[in-house]
Design an enzyme around this catalytic site. Structure first.
Site, PDB file in Angstrom:
ATOM      1  N   LYS A   1     -14.888  -8.428  -0.058  1.00  0.00           N
ATOM      2  CA  LYS A   1     -14.953  -8.955   1.310  1.00  0.00           C
ATOM      3  C   LYS A   1     -16.354  -8.655   1.829  1.00  0.00           C
ATOM      4  CE  LYS A   1     -12.558  -8.855   5.800  1.00  0.00           C
ATOM      5  NZ  LYS A   1     -11.443  -8.247   6.584  1.00  0.00           N
TER       6      LYS A   1
ATOM      7  N   HIS B   1       0.880  -1.155   0.000  1.00  0.00           N
ATOM      8  CA  HIS B   1       0.000   0.000   0.000  1.00  0.00           C
ATOM      9  C   HIS B   1       0.928   1.218   0.000  1.00  0.00           C
ATOM     10  CE1 HIS B   1      -2.305  -3.082   2.275  1.00  0.00           C
ATOM     11  NE2 HIS B   1      -3.349  -2.536   1.734  1.00  0.00           N
TER      12      HIS B   1
ATOM     13  N   MET C   1       2.612  -5.813  -7.660  1.00  0.00           N
ATOM     14  CA  MET C   1       1.325  -5.210  -7.337  1.00  0.00           C
ATOM     15  C   MET C   1       1.490  -4.060  -6.354  1.00  0.00           C
ATOM     16  SD  MET C   1      -1.130  -5.185  -4.684  1.00  0.00           S
ATOM     17  CE  MET C   1      -1.417  -6.685  -3.773  1.00  0.00           C
TER      18      MET C   1
ATOM     19  N   GLU D   1      -9.726 -13.303  -2.408  1.00  0.00           N
ATOM     20  CA  GLU D   1      -8.931 -13.746  -1.254  1.00  0.00           C
ATOM     21  C   GLU D   1      -9.613 -14.934  -0.584  1.00  0.00           C
ATOM     22  OE1 GLU D   1      -7.160 -10.980   1.673  1.00  0.00           O
ATOM     23  OE2 GLU D   1      -8.038 -12.276   3.202  1.00  0.00           O
TER      24      GLU D   1
ATOM     25  N   ASP E   1      -5.186 -13.456  -3.584  1.00  0.00           N
ATOM     26  CA  ASP E   1      -4.683 -13.340  -2.205  1.00  0.00           C
ATOM     27  C   ASP E   1      -4.853 -14.693  -1.521  1.00  0.00           C
ATOM     28  OD1 ASP E   1      -5.471  -9.914  -1.075  1.00  0.00           O
ATOM     29  OD2 ASP E   1      -3.957 -10.736  -2.427  1.00  0.00           O
TER      30      ASP E   1
ATOM     31  N   ASP F   1      -6.748 -14.490   8.014  1.00  0.00           N
ATOM     32  CA  ASP F   1      -5.518 -14.285   7.222  1.00  0.00           C
ATOM     33  C   ASP F   1      -4.388 -15.194   7.701  1.00  0.00           C
ATOM     34  OD1 ASP F   1      -5.992 -10.664   6.922  1.00  0.00           O
ATOM     35  OD2 ASP F   1      -6.804 -12.322   5.754  1.00  0.00           O
TER      36      ASP F   1
ATOM     37  N   ASP G   1      -1.523 -12.959   1.160  1.00  0.00           N
ATOM     38  CA  ASP G   1      -1.993 -11.850   1.989  1.00  0.00           C
ATOM     39  C   ASP G   1      -2.337 -12.448   3.343  1.00  0.00           C
ATOM     40  OD1 ASP G   1      -4.728  -9.427   1.904  1.00  0.00           O
ATOM     41  OD2 ASP G   1      -2.863  -9.538   3.031  1.00  0.00           O
TER      42      ASP G   1
ATOM     43  N   ASP H   1       2.415   1.831   3.381  1.00  0.00           N
ATOM     44  CA  ASP H   1       3.338   0.822   3.935  1.00  0.00           C
ATOM     45  C   ASP H   1       4.774   1.301   3.728  1.00  0.00           C
ATOM     46  OD1 ASP H   1       1.157  -0.859   4.404  1.00  0.00           O
ATOM     47  OD2 ASP H   1       1.375  -1.869   2.465  1.00  0.00           O
TER      48      ASP H   1
ATOM     49  N   HIS I   1     -11.790 -14.191   2.542  1.00  0.00           N
ATOM     50  CA  HIS I   1     -12.961 -13.349   2.323  1.00  0.00           C
ATOM     51  C   HIS I   1     -14.139 -14.126   1.738  1.00  0.00           C
ATOM     52  CE1 HIS I   1     -10.140  -9.600   2.106  1.00  0.00           C
ATOM     53  NE2 HIS I   1     -10.012 -10.303   3.227  1.00  0.00           N
TER      54      HIS I   1
ATOM     55  N   GLU J   1     -10.899  -6.431  -5.108  1.00  0.00           N
ATOM     56  CA  GLU J   1     -10.932  -7.454  -4.053  1.00  0.00           C
ATOM     57  C   GLU J   1     -12.190  -7.322  -3.209  1.00  0.00           C
ATOM     58  OE1 GLU J   1      -7.417  -7.709  -1.700  1.00  0.00           O
ATOM     59  OE2 GLU J   1      -8.367  -8.877  -0.116  1.00  0.00           O
TER      60      GLU J   1
ATOM     61  N   ASP K   1     -11.936 -12.426   9.806  1.00  0.00           N
ATOM     62  CA  ASP K   1     -10.920 -12.574   8.757  1.00  0.00           C
ATOM     63  C   ASP K   1      -9.576 -12.918   9.399  1.00  0.00           C
ATOM     64  OD1 ASP K   1      -9.523 -10.208   6.325  1.00  0.00           O
ATOM     65  OD2 ASP K   1      -9.472 -12.398   6.426  1.00  0.00           O
TER      66      ASP K   1
HETATM   67  C1  DIG Z   1      -7.008  -7.144   2.816  1.00  0.00           C
HETATM   68  O1  DIG Z   1      -7.332  -8.452   2.457  1.00  0.00           O
HETATM   69  C2  DIG Z   1      -6.532  -6.363   1.617  1.00  0.00           C
HETATM   70  C3  DIG Z   1      -5.449  -5.410   1.979  1.00  0.00           C
HETATM   71  O2  DIG Z   1      -4.513  -6.140   2.715  1.00  0.00           O
HETATM   72  C4  DIG Z   1      -4.874  -5.036   0.653  1.00  0.00           C
HETATM   73  O3  DIG Z   1      -5.407  -3.800   0.294  1.00  0.00           O
HETATM   74  C5  DIG Z   1      -5.366  -6.089  -0.311  1.00  0.00           C
HETATM   75  C6  DIG Z   1      -4.260  -6.509  -1.228  1.00  0.00           C
HETATM   76  O4  DIG Z   1      -3.875  -7.805  -1.046  1.00  0.00           O
HETATM   77  N1  DIG Z   1      -5.932  -7.122   0.554  1.00  0.00           N
HETATM   78 MN    MN Z   2      -8.182 -10.870   4.657  1.00  0.00          MN
HETATM   79 MN    MN Z   3      -6.402  -9.343   0.703  1.00  0.00          MN
END
Ligand code: DIG
Ligand code: MN
Ligand code: MN
Length: 392
Positions: A184, A55, A89, A218, A246, A258, A292, A58, A221, A182, A256
């Site tokens: 969610k 990002h 990315m 992802e 992801d 992760d 991710d 970051d 998600h 993406e 979530d």
């Molecule tokens: C969360 O799943 C999102 C953020 O971490 C980021 O913006 C995106 C990219 O992988 N996934």
């Molecule tokens: Mn996530």
């Molecule tokens: Mn993600």
């Protein structure tokens, strides 16, 4: 060098925010010292990763001066050059700063929506400077709790206008990026707009520059939404819209998480890798394999690097097992048993009056077919035995 050690050709990537996560969570302070972006690059290179994603914030702190930003970027580029790591990315943080508390592109206040566009254009400039060709949009704050705050159609329209605008900016700048949206379903907002990959695929079809926009599904998600991740990824692949992915682990019915890739639902992870690698015969996915995911809060930094190695190693183990599974003669025999090329030919290539007549006159013994056993119990047992390492 083990069969399961990562190599450049695996295209494994991690976000700066993943292995750089100091272990803060909604109920606890950081447990690890912060690792700077340049040291993260060196650590990922040592683990065998291909690339690093980010990002904007970051790397460049929110509110940094142009001079400070340029210094930070220059040092980061030196670390990339030193290690050979790529930046496939980039994305924008449109969710941390309080200004986005009611959303970014979908916020009611047009000044917030304008600021979100401004911040995203600058993040795209940064991504282009680092060589990113994929730009991800995760609308973490694009949602609501008090749903009376806006007509959801306004949110949908604002999101469409923002993506259309940014596609035009990308084209005008000549960045050659592909956008990956993406989904969610919730968290951090009570409900998030465009909650699944399926919603995103339809949304993309309404855009002015539909061809340059795809999805970034992802694992966690879609599992949070109670859906089959492999099926949703397959739909994106069938539409040529799987621009990024992801990867992580998730328990059903949880927030979530992760988690490390493959650490929870190994069968789901196996079927996903089988799909992505095309071992059953379909076209494979050729984009970045992005983790991710975050290490357990119990870990020190050494544990974080173990987490990163585990993500990549498990992916390669599952790839090896998927290749063995689809090469297994008994598996192929069960899957091929229902094959009928003559009838299949009637069903492919679209409509013709001749085909319609031939299909209407086809003698199909429904009772006999209905009585036939398909041996899927044996097929799934073979999958389990390949996974458990007693076959293959
Ligand atoms: C969360 O799943 C999102 C953020 O971490 C980021 O913006 C995106 C990219 O992988 N996934
Ligand atoms: Mn996530
Ligand atoms: Mn993600």
């Amino acid at each position: 060098m083990s069969l399961f050690d990562p190599v450049e050709e695996d295209r494994f990537t991690f976000g700066l925010w993943t292995v750089g996560n100091p272990g803060r969570d909604p109920f606890g302070e950081p447990v690890r010292p912060r690792v700077g972006p340049n040291d993260i690059v060196r650590g990922l290179a040592a683990c065998g990763a291909h690339g690093v994603n980010l990002h904007d914030n970051d790397l460049v702190p929110f509110g940094a001066s142009a001079r400070e930003r340029d210094r930070i970027v220059k040092e980061f580029q030196a670390a990339l050059a030193e290690t050979g790591l790529k930046v496939p990315m980039a994305t924008t943080n449109l969710f941390s700063h309080p200004v986005f508390k009611d959303g970014a592109f979908t916020a009611n206040d047009p000044k917030v929506r304008a600021f979100a566009l401004q911040k995203t254009m600058r993040a795209m400039d940064l991504g282009a400077e680092l060589g990113a060709k994929i730009f991800v949009f995760w609308g973490g704050r694009e949602g609501s709790e008090a749903d009376a705050c806006r007509d959801p159609r306004d949110a949908w329209g604002r999101m469409r206008d923002a993506i259309d605008f940014l596609c035009e900016y990308c084209k005008e700048q000549g960045y050659g990026m592909k956008f990956a949206l993406e989904a969610k379903p919730n968290e951090p907002r009570g409900d998030i707009y465009l909650p699944t990959t399926g919603h995103m695929l339809h949304f993309i079809s309404t855009l002015q520059n539909e061809a340059m926009v795809g999805v970034n599904p992802e694992v966690a998600h879609e599992v949070m939404a109670g859906l089959s991740f492999a099926h949703n990824v397959a739909e994106a692949m069938a539409c040529d819209k799987l621009f990024h992915i992801d990867l992580n682990g998730q328990k059903i019915g949880r927030y979530d998480q992760d988690l490390r890739f493959g650490s929870e639902d190994q069968k789901g992870a196996f079927l996903l890798v089988r799909l992505l690698e095309g071992t059953l015969g379909g076209a494979p996915y050729t984009g970045p394999l992005h983790f991710d995911a975050h290490a357990y809060r119990s870990e020190d930094q050494d544990g974080v690097w173990e987490f990163a190695k585990g993500c990549m190693r498990t992916y390669k183990i599952l790839k090896h097992k998927a290749q063995a599974f689809d090469a297994d003669p008994e598996v192929r025999d069960i899957i091929q048993a229902q094959r009928d090329d003559a009838v299949d030919a009637l069903l492919c290539g679209g409509y013709s009056p001749e085909k319609a007549q031939e299909l209407k006159s086809l003698d199909i013994d429904a009772a006999k077919i209905g009585e036939r056993g398909l041996r899927y119990e044996r097929l799934d047992q073979l999958l389990v035995e390949h996974l458990l390492g007693v076959r293959g």
